[in-house]
Design a protein around this motif. Sequence first.
Motif, PDB file in Angstrom:
ATOM      1  N   ARG A 214      -7.370 -57.076 -26.670  1.00 44.50           N
ATOM      2  CA  ARG A 214      -7.017 -57.475 -25.317  1.00 44.50           C
ATOM      3  C   ARG A 214      -7.551 -58.862 -24.982  1.00 44.50           C
ATOM      4  NH1 ARG A 214      -7.870 -51.423 -22.790  1.00 44.50           N
ATOM      5  NH2 ARG A 214      -6.261 -50.532 -24.087  1.00 44.50           N
TER       6      ARG A 214
ATOM      7  N   ARG B  61       3.986 -60.831 -20.402  1.00 46.29           N
ATOM      8  CA  ARG B  61       3.528 -60.081 -19.222  1.00 46.29           C
ATOM      9  C   ARG B  61       4.298 -60.439 -17.962  1.00 46.29           C
ATOM     10  NH1 ARG B  61      -1.832 -63.084 -19.400  1.00 46.29           N
ATOM     11  NH2 ARG B  61      -2.726 -61.140 -20.148  1.00 46.29           N
TER      12      ARG B  61
ATOM     13  N   THR C 297      -1.247 -48.735 -29.188  1.00 46.18           N
ATOM     14  CA  THR C 297      -1.108 -50.125 -28.768  1.00 46.18           C
ATOM     15  C   THR C 297       0.141 -50.294 -27.913  1.00 46.18           C
ATOM     16  OG1 THR C 297      -2.128 -50.778 -30.870  1.00 46.18           O
ATOM     17  CG2 THR C 297      -1.051 -52.510 -29.589  1.00 46.18           C
TER      18      THR C 297
ATOM     19  N   GLY D 229      -0.596 -48.804 -24.428  1.00 40.23           N
ATOM     20  CA  GLY D 229      -1.608 -49.482 -23.638  1.00 40.23           C
ATOM     21  C   GLY D 229      -1.290 -50.920 -23.301  1.00 40.23           C
TER      22      GLY D 229
ATOM     23  N   SER E 263       0.423 -52.245 -20.203  1.00 39.86           N
ATOM     24  CA  SER E 263      -0.293 -52.299 -18.929  1.00 39.86           C
ATOM     25  C   SER E 263      -0.837 -53.684 -18.621  1.00 39.86           C
ATOM     26  CB  SER E 263      -1.468 -51.312 -18.936  1.00 39.86           C
ATOM     27  OG  SER E 263      -1.023 -50.009 -18.681  1.00 39.86           O
ATOM     28  N   GLN E 264      -0.877 -54.573 -19.604  1.00 44.48           N
ATOM     29  CA  GLN E 264      -1.504 -55.865 -19.335  1.00 44.48           C
ATOM     30  C   GLN E 264      -0.804 -57.024 -20.025  1.00 44.48           C
ATOM     31  OE1 GLN E 264      -3.929 -56.237 -17.234  1.00 44.48           O
ATOM     32  NE2 GLN E 264      -4.381 -58.414 -17.522  1.00 44.48           N
TER      33      GLN E 264
ATOM     34  N   TRP F  71      -4.700 -52.928 -16.508  1.00 45.73           N
ATOM     35  CA  TRP F  71      -5.719 -52.007 -17.006  1.00 45.73           C
ATOM     36  C   TRP F  71      -6.692 -51.537 -15.942  1.00 45.73           C
ATOM     37  CZ3 TRP F  71      -5.847 -55.598 -21.706  1.00 45.73           C
ATOM     38  CH2 TRP F  71      -5.062 -55.056 -22.738  1.00 45.73           C
ATOM     39  N   ARG F  72      -7.006 -52.358 -15.002  1.00 43.66           N
ATOM     40  CA  ARG F  72      -7.982 -51.959 -13.976  1.00 43.66           C
ATOM     41  C   ARG F  72      -7.313 -51.413 -12.722  1.00 43.66           C
ATOM     42  NH1 ARG F  72      -9.884 -56.426 -16.606  1.00 43.66           N
ATOM     43  NH2 ARG F  72     -11.924 -56.195 -17.591  1.00 43.66           N
TER      44      ARG F  72
ATOM     45  N   HIS G  92      -3.463 -46.902 -13.598  1.00 42.99           N
ATOM     46  CA  HIS G  92      -3.329 -47.126 -15.046  1.00 42.99           C
ATOM     47  C   HIS G  92      -3.265 -45.824 -15.844  1.00 42.99           C
ATOM     48  CE1 HIS G  92      -3.916 -48.540 -19.113  1.00 42.99           C
ATOM     49  NE2 HIS G  92      -4.936 -47.707 -19.201  1.00 42.99           N
ATOM     50  N   ASP G  93      -4.236 -44.929 -15.649  1.00 41.12           N
ATOM     51  CA  ASP G  93      -4.260 -43.720 -16.472  1.00 41.12           C
ATOM     52  C   ASP G  93      -3.010 -42.880 -16.276  1.00 41.12           C
ATOM     53  OD1 ASP G  93      -6.644 -44.398 -17.625  1.00 41.12           O
ATOM     54  OD2 ASP G  93      -7.874 -43.037 -16.422  1.00 41.12           O
TER      55      ASP G  93
ATOM     56  N   TYR H  21      -0.248 -44.621 -18.075  1.00 41.93           N
ATOM     57  CA  TYR H  21      -0.536 -44.527 -19.514  1.00 41.93           C
ATOM     58  C   TYR H  21      -0.070 -43.176 -20.057  1.00 41.93           C
ATOM     59  CZ  TYR H  21      -3.166 -44.730 -23.894  1.00 41.93           C
ATOM     60  OH  TYR H  21      -3.505 -44.733 -25.219  1.00 41.93           O
TER      61      TYR H  21
END
Length: 559
Positions: free
Chosen positions: A5, A108, A235, A238, A241-242, A251-252, A256-257, A260
């Motif tokens: 990342r 992104r 990968t 995840g 997300s960013q 990610w923050r 996110h979860d 995901y």
Amino acid sequence: MCIWRGRLRSASRSRGRFFRRRPSRPGSATGPRRKIDEISGVSAIVDPAAAFATPVAPQLQRRPASPPTPAEAARNAATIALYKETIGANSPASFVWSGVETANPLTRDARYRWNAIDDQGLFDADRRARLIDGVRNLGVSNLRIGLANHEIDLDDPQSWARHDAFVGDLAAAGLNLSLDLHHFGVEDRFRSGEPETSYYLHPDWPKYFARFSREAFARYRDKIRAVTLINEPETTVGFNSQMWHGAFPGWRDPRHDRVYVERAFAIASAAVRARIAIEKELARTGGRTLFMHTEAAVWKPASDDFNRVVRFLPSDLILGKEWLFEIDLDRMAEEPLEFLAQEAGKESAEKRRTREWLLSAYVFATDDEDEQAERLEKLVGMIGSLRKLHERLAESHGKTMRDDTVFAADYYAHNEAKGASGAWLSPEPQLYAAQAAVGERRGLYQMIRDYHDRYRMPMMIGETGTPFYAYGARWHAEMLLETAAAMEDGTPMLGYTIYPLVDTYGWETALSVAKSRTSVNTGGVFELSLEPRPFIRALLNGLNNQTAQASTDSADQVQ
């Protein structure tokens, strides 16, 4: 490709020059153990780069591999036999691979589309011919490749033309090809007006991918030897997300979860649907094909949830890990929320299992009880739908997702971005052994153990390399030493992939910005000029067939 990342994360048919036999030294070990002496013997090469090529023997806490059950042993023996039939009996010829980077994600901001095949110039016939000559001169005959999926329109036969030439030329040269049906990058047609229903979250994508997979497999079946359905699924889940495809939700971001998990189930659904579609094609025409399930082997010292659950979740869903079928969905759907909340929180984070993590991170990540109920209903539905797909594969074709499948672990220095102390780890190859020796780095051997013990499948190294090419021979020799140790301890290791074949762009920014804002990653076996890097000679001249021989011994033990 395996990227970390925001920071750089990168980087056979063999006769004669690829691997060289050396006479046994007095008192040296024989059988599988001897390969460690042979790999370490690379320092004896009379070569100006020898100081950069000398590996440091790893200090490993070794243990036997988790033994397979009788059913797993039978399944593994069938996969190993298929690998031998498809790629070749275990030897340097079948053990050594390379791979053409084929990532094609949107950045992104969703304004720039990568196309790694174009960036390397490999849609050009003359340049492709030069590369083929270079590959054959090195003695490599096993290659991972992929497609620029976004260029292909299933309703327009002409849209395949560039790929037909690309795949056709490589196959005509006698190379054993493994085709990634989805490397990195989802098609533009799945962008909707709302990020929560775009790209992998688009409801039509899984079925479309199944159709794409069957048509691609049918088109290239006589030219390829193996198939990867979804490259590096963790990968893929995840990084959206960013880094890629609108980078939603970040990610923050508190969502996110939840997103995901939904992406992980969507990608797993697509993979199992694609396998069913390919098995239908095989049933129509006869035969079997070899599958490679590739995954980035990652470790985060500060995140127990990631190490115990998250890094495995997408592969668990795709491969049909046992927990997926053991959940009582009726009970989960009917249990009062307060009881499920207690269950989700009853284990400390360092002991949390996948079921508890899903409840905690997905259902109870919000305090709103109505939303909790909606998320629970959706989670039960996602688990139930995916289970039905796995059951359909078994009932219709007598297969599971682990049948005929090799687990390919991808490992680069930046797969461990931080050490046990919390400090950033330098990725320079000459520091690797010292970092592992003091406990800062977990290392390849332990990663192999982690993934083998979880899935108990035959394995290979799907990607590894370094952009610090002066130390390329050292990096690969040390990776081979740890691969050899894993073989000795009972893990069937069928291949080792020196990746990428050609230098590519943008790995230092994780393909998250346009090519004009990036630089060339110098991790390739070949430079962009298509000249082979000197390290490859130092590495290949220093090896014989002992590593591959250990693979044979491990396979025999399984059988």
